[in-house]
Write an enzyme that holds these catalytic residues in place. Structure first.
Site, mmCIF file in Angstrom:
data_model
loop_
_atom_site.group_PDB
_atom_site.id
_atom_site.type_symbol
_atom_site.label_atom_id
_atom_site.label_comp_id
_atom_site.label_asym_id
_atom_site.label_seq_id
_atom_site.Cartn_x
_atom_site.Cartn_y
_atom_site.Cartn_z
ATOM 1 C CB SER A 81 -0.908 -0.064 1.134
ATOM 2 O OG SER A 81 -1.502 -1.143 1.276
HETATM 3 C C1 LIG Z 1 -3.241 -4.451 -0.374
HETATM 4 S S1 LIG Z 1 -2.543 -6.147 -0.163
HETATM 5 C C2 LIG Z 1 -1.790 -6.145 1.570
HETATM 6 C C3 LIG Z 1 -0.681 -5.333 1.857
HETATM 7 C C4 LIG Z 1 0.352 -5.360 2.787
HETATM 8 N N1 LIG Z 1 -0.433 -5.428 4.218
HETATM 9 C C5 LIG Z 1 1.487 -4.394 2.975
HETATM 10 O O1 LIG Z 1 2.515 -4.732 3.464
HETATM 11 O O2 LIG Z 1 1.509 -3.387 2.223
HETATM 12 C C6 LIG Z 1 -3.934 -6.926 0.047
HETATM 13 C C7 LIG Z 1 -3.909 -8.554 0.336
HETATM 14 O O3 LIG Z 1 -5.175 -9.219 0.953
HETATM 15 C C8 LIG Z 1 -4.908 -10.404 0.361
HETATM 16 N N2 LIG Z 1 -6.375 -10.898 0.411
HETATM 17 C C9 LIG Z 1 -7.531 -10.827 -0.460
HETATM 18 N N3 LIG Z 1 -8.556 -11.536 0.089
HETATM 19 C C10 LIG Z 1 -8.132 -12.119 1.233
HETATM 20 C C11 LIG Z 1 -8.822 -13.009 2.161
HETATM 21 N N4 LIG Z 1 -10.187 -13.328 1.908
HETATM 22 N N5 LIG Z 1 -7.977 -13.288 3.276
HETATM 23 C C12 LIG Z 1 -6.870 -13.052 3.454
HETATM 24 N N6 LIG Z 1 -6.120 -12.140 2.485
HETATM 25 C C13 LIG Z 1 -6.800 -11.650 1.465
HETATM 26 C C14 LIG Z 1 -4.383 -10.350 -1.075
HETATM 27 O O4 LIG Z 1 -4.024 -11.630 -1.347
HETATM 28 C C15 LIG Z 1 -3.486 -9.084 -0.918
HETATM 29 O O5 LIG Z 1 -2.115 -9.938 -0.924
#
Ligand SMILES: C[S@@+](CC[C@H](N)C(=O)[O-])C[C@H]1O[C@@H](n2cnc3c(N)ncnc32)[C@H](O)[C@@H]1O
Length: 415
Positions: A81
């Site tokens: 992000s």
């Molecule tokens: C914006 S990224 C996370 C960014 C991270 N927190 C960082 O270090 O900046 C969003 C993540 O949410 C995960 N995601 C989507 N749906 C999900 C779910 N139902 N459960 C867990 N993770 C999920 C995606 O695989 C993705 O890697």
């Protein structure tokens, strides 16, 4: 001519240390970082080690999103992000040394920032549904020196019971609902920071327990990749003019409308109306979008290809609030009056364009009069089945499976 097309000087990346210091300075100057603990974390964690190899040091430390994975349709499914938003979310979570934190949606970098703030006495668990993301996060965390951050493959819907209760749950993926696991696993005084989509509009809410519901103390305009897995609830996309003009629809009532007549309507003449409500440049008016979404009226968010459909001229080319009937549409517009003044208006198409456009203008006027200078609407999340107190104030209810979010536009004494 430095940086021009004629400049053949090779661009040299900053060192990671220089770029990291510059980023932290900027986040402080912009007011995104407000605590010494969060500042120290941004000064320490090597963000470039969490970015894909092809991303330059300067790009890794730009105040912008770094995409880390795309789905088959080319849309991002994972990213690091933007730092400004990470900083604001960490501040919102009121992290403290020794705190227990669950991050939902991994990548490694944000979890490392959290680990710096909670320190060796604290714990950080991070869950992600995608095994590639979990593996990459684990590797990068080890290389960067954060072996104690736990990364687990799990679906957000179930949270991570093993580490509960959490002083903070930081959700880093767009949610349309609050599954019971998140509130069950939150400590009594804990904070749930979550980008919640409400009728297509996503705000990162800071939620705290308030009797039988959660109340938001903060709401930040933001965008995140959509939830996958059990909580997936994508918006419906309706192509109105191929992919050049599309509508994002997020509520069942609008979804069930037959909108086929909107396509020929867009080929007809447009109707413009202006509100005399003005705004200086570079001024936030995001509550106007949420206000238009809060009306008891079919509603969608319009995206218009600027190069191919420039004549439509919406206020926002990517996500512009629009009120709908089955055969007509009216959306928010803006025009420049002089160097320091822009005026809001509305543009309508279809047989009912004139009254619909006037309705949008009346709503802009009401927003300006009653809500624009208030701190923003009151946002509360009620578990399904809990009675929501009646109100005589304008209110949008967003019913989902587990919860209903109530967005109430209070004024003056009612607040
Ligand atoms: C914006 S990224 C996370 C960014 C991270 N927190 C960082 O270090 O900046 C969003 C993540 O949410 C995960 N995601 C989507 N749906 C999900 C779910 N139902 N459960 C867990 N993770 C999920 C995606 O695989 C993705 O890697």
């Amino acid at each position: 001519m430095v940086g021009s097309a004629l400049d053949t000087t090779p661009q040299v990346d900053s060192s990671p240390e220089e770029a990291r210091a510059r980023l932290a300075d900027q986040l402080l100057a912009d007011g995104r970082i407000t605590s010494p603990e969060v500042e120290a974390s941004f000064r320490r964690v090597p963000r470039h080690l969490f970015a894909p190899g092809e991303v330059s040091v300067d790009a890794a430390y730009a105040d912008d999103v770094v995409i880390t994975k795309r789905g088959p349709d080319g849309r991002a499914t994972s990213s690091i992000s933007a730092p400004w938003l990470q900083a604001m979310m960490l501040e919102a979570a009121r992290l403290h040394p020794g705190g227990r934190v669950l991050e939902i949606g991994s990548g490694g970098y944000n979890a490392a920032l959290i680990a710096e703030v909670v320190g060796p006495q604290g714990t950080v668990a991070s869950i992600d549904i995608d095994s590639d993301i979990v593996a990459n996060a684990r590797t990068a965390l080890d290389i960067a020196g954060y072996p104690n951050v736990q990364v687990v493959q799990a679906d957000a819907a179930t949270g991570w019971l093993a580490g509960a209760p959490y002083d903070a749950i930081v959700v880093t993926v767009e949610a349309s609902d609050i599954p019971p696991a998140w509130t069950d696993q939150l400590a009594p005084d804990g904070f749930l920071v979550v980008p919640l989509r409400m009728r297509g509009n996503t705000r990162c809410l800071t939620l705290a327990r308030d009797g039988d519901h959660l109340t938001a103390t903060d709401a930040i305009l933001c965008g995140f990749v959509p939830m996958q897995g059990a909580g997936a609830n994508p918006v419906t996309r309706r192509a109105l003019r191929g992919d050049d003009v599309t509508l994002r629809i997020d509520d069942p009532d609008t979804r069930s409308l037959n909108l086929d007549a909107l396509t020929p309507a867009l080929d007809g003449p447009g109707v413009d109306a202006w509100s005399e409500v003005t705004v200086p440049p570079a001024t936030s008016f995001e509550s106007l979008h949420l206000w238009l979404a809060s009306q008891p009226h079919p509603y969608g968010l319009l995206a218009v290809d600027r190069d191919r459909t420039a004549d439509m001229d919406p206020q926002n080319w990517v996500s512009c609030p629009a009120l709908l009937t089955g055969d007509s549409i009216a959306y928010l517009t803006i025009r420049q009056l002089d160097d320091t003044t822009w005026e809001f208006g509305a543009r309508g198409y279809g047989p009912h364009a004139a009254p619909l456009t006037q309705h949008v203008v009346d709503l802009i006027t009401a927003w300006d009069r009653d809500h624009r200078h208030q701190p923003g609407p009151d946002i509360r999340v009620y578990p399904t089945g809990v009675t929501i107190p009646p109100t005589d104030q304008p209110q949008l209810l967003v019913p989902r499976h587990h919860t209903t979010t109530a967005i109430t536009w209070t004024t003056g004494d009612h607040r």
